[in-house]
Design a protein around this motif. Structure first.
Motif, PDB file in Angstrom:
ATOM      1  N   SER A   1       0.802  -1.220   0.000  1.00 31.87           N
ATOM      2  CA  SER A   1       0.000   0.000   0.000  1.00 31.87           C
ATOM      3  C   SER A   1       0.832   1.266   0.000  1.00 31.87           C
ATOM      4  N   ARG A   2       2.083   1.165   0.456  1.00 34.61           N
ATOM      5  CA  ARG A   2       2.928   2.359   0.582  1.00 34.61           C
ATOM      6  C   ARG A   2       4.389   1.937   0.672  1.00 34.61           C
TER       7      ARG A   2
ATOM      8  N   LYS B   1       4.906  -0.469  -2.445  1.00 34.67           N
ATOM      9  CA  LYS B   1       4.235   0.169  -3.584  1.00 34.67           C
ATOM     10  C   LYS B   1       5.235   0.594  -4.650  1.00 34.67           C
TER      11      LYS B   1
ATOM     12  N   SER C   1      -5.566   2.051  -1.709  1.00 33.74           N
ATOM     13  CA  SER C   1      -4.284   2.693  -2.018  1.00 33.74           C
ATOM     14  C   SER C   1      -3.661   2.156  -3.301  1.00 33.74           C
TER      15      SER C   1
ATOM     16  N   THR D   1      11.322   6.610   4.054  1.00 31.35           N
ATOM     17  CA  THR D   1       9.922   6.240   3.859  1.00 31.35           C
ATOM     18  C   THR D   1       9.148   6.713   5.080  1.00 31.35           C
TER      19      THR D   1
END
Length: 272
Positions: free
Chosen positions: A11-12, A16, A38, A183
C-alpha cells in the motif's frame, strides 16, 4: 521474461514503489494490503497486470487463501516479496505485552504464514524465489527499537534456515537488509510505546546520532530489486543502502574480537 510476483505490504513505501517498478518492467503483480484503495492508481495504470488483494498477514488462513487466489488468477507465483511489517519505537522496559506481541505477530509470524502458503505452489512448479524483507537491524541493533530488532533477527534465522531446506526444490531465498530510508516507516506507519522519563537521554542520543545522510532515497532501491528478481543466481543476503556494510563490518569485527578474547574460557566450558 515475465514473472508473477506476490508482494505483501504494497500500500505504501517500498512495497508500492517496487510493485510499480515491476509492473513497468512488464511483470504481473499480486499486490496485497489491508486496504486496497491505495492500489487503485496502479490498477488504473496497469489494468489486468495487477491483482490487488486485501490481506492482513496476521491471519494465517487468509494468507493461504490469498496465495490460492493468486495462483488461480495468474497460474503461477514465481516470486514472493514478504514486505509487510512495521516499526515499534520504544525502550524495552516501556513496551507493553500487547505492543510486543503485535510487533512479532506481524513482522515474524505474518512473514512465516505467507512463506508457508507459497511453498507448496513453488515446490509443485519446481522453481521460485522468496524475498524476505529484513533490515540491517536484523544483524546489528539500535536502542529504542529493541522489539523491532528482535523481530528482524528472527526473520534472519528463519530465512537462512529456509534457504537450506528448499534449495533442492529449485526455490531460492534472499534476505533483503535495508539500512534507514526516508519512507514513512518511522512516521505514520510506526507504533510508539508510552514513554518513561528515565529513557529520555537514550532517545535524545539516538536522535542526535541521525543525519540526513543516514537515510537513503526509497526510489533508488527499485533498480536493485529489479536486478535481484532477474538474476538466475540471487544472493542469500542483499544490503540496500551505503550505510549498512560499513556499520555491520565494524560491529562484527568487535564481536569477533570479544569472542577471541574469551575463547579460552569457552573451550574450557566444553569439558573435554
Amino acid at each position: 521474461m515475465t514473472k508473477t510476483i506476490f508482494i505483501t505490504g504494497a500500500s505504501r513505501g517500498f512495497g508500492k514503489l517496487w510493485a510499480e517498478a515491476l509492473l513497468k518492467q512488464g511483470h504481473q503483480v499480486v499486490a496485497t494490503a489491508r486496504n486496497t484503495d491505495s492500489l487503485k492508481d496502479l490498477q488504473q495504470q496497469f489494468g489486468d497486470a495487477i491483482l490487488p488483494l486485501q490481506l492482513d498477514v496476521n491471519d494465517r488462513e487468509a494468507c493461504f487463501e490469498a496465495i490460492g487466489q493468486a495462483k488461480d488468477h495468474f497460474g503461477a507465483i514465481d516470486v514472493l516479496i514478504n514486505n509487510a511489517g512495521f516499526g515499534l519505537f520504544g525502550a524495552i522496559e516501556e513496551t507493553s505485552e500487547q505492543e510486543a506481541r503485535e510487533q512479532i505477530e506481524t513482522n515474524v509470524f505474518g512473514l512465516l504464514w505467507v512463506t508457508q502458503a507459497v511453498l507448496p505452489v513453488m515446490r509443485e512448479q519446481g522453481h521460485g524465489h522468496i524475498v524476505q524483507v529484513s533490515s540491517t537491524l536484523g544483524l546489528v541493533t539500535l536502542p529504542v527499537l529493541g522489539i523491532y530488532n528482535a523481530s528482524k533477527f528472527a526473520v534472519e534465522g528463519l530465512s537462512e534456515t529456509l534457504a537450506a531446506e528448499v534449495k533442492d526444490f529449485g526455490i531460492k531465498v534472499t534476505i533483503v537488509e535495508p539500512n534507514g530510508f526516508a519512507t514513512d516507516w518511522a512516521g505514520a506507519s510506526a507504533a510508539h510505546t508510552q514513554p518513561m522519563q528515565a529513557y529520555e537521554p537514550v532517545k535524545e542520543a539516538f536522535q542526535a546520532g541521525l543525519t540526513d545522510d543516514s537515510f537513503g532515497v526509497p526510489e533508488a532501491t527499485t533498480d536493485a530489486i529489479l536486478k535481484l528478481i532477474d538474476t538466475p543466481n540471487p544472493p542469500l543476503r542483499l544490503f540496500l543502502g551505503k550505510v549498512a556494510l560499513p556499520w555491520v563490518r565494524q560491529v562484527y569485527e568487535q564481536r569477533l574480537a570479544e569472542w577471541e578474547e574469551w575463547q579460552e574460557v569457552a573451550v574450557a566450558a566444553h569439558g573435554k
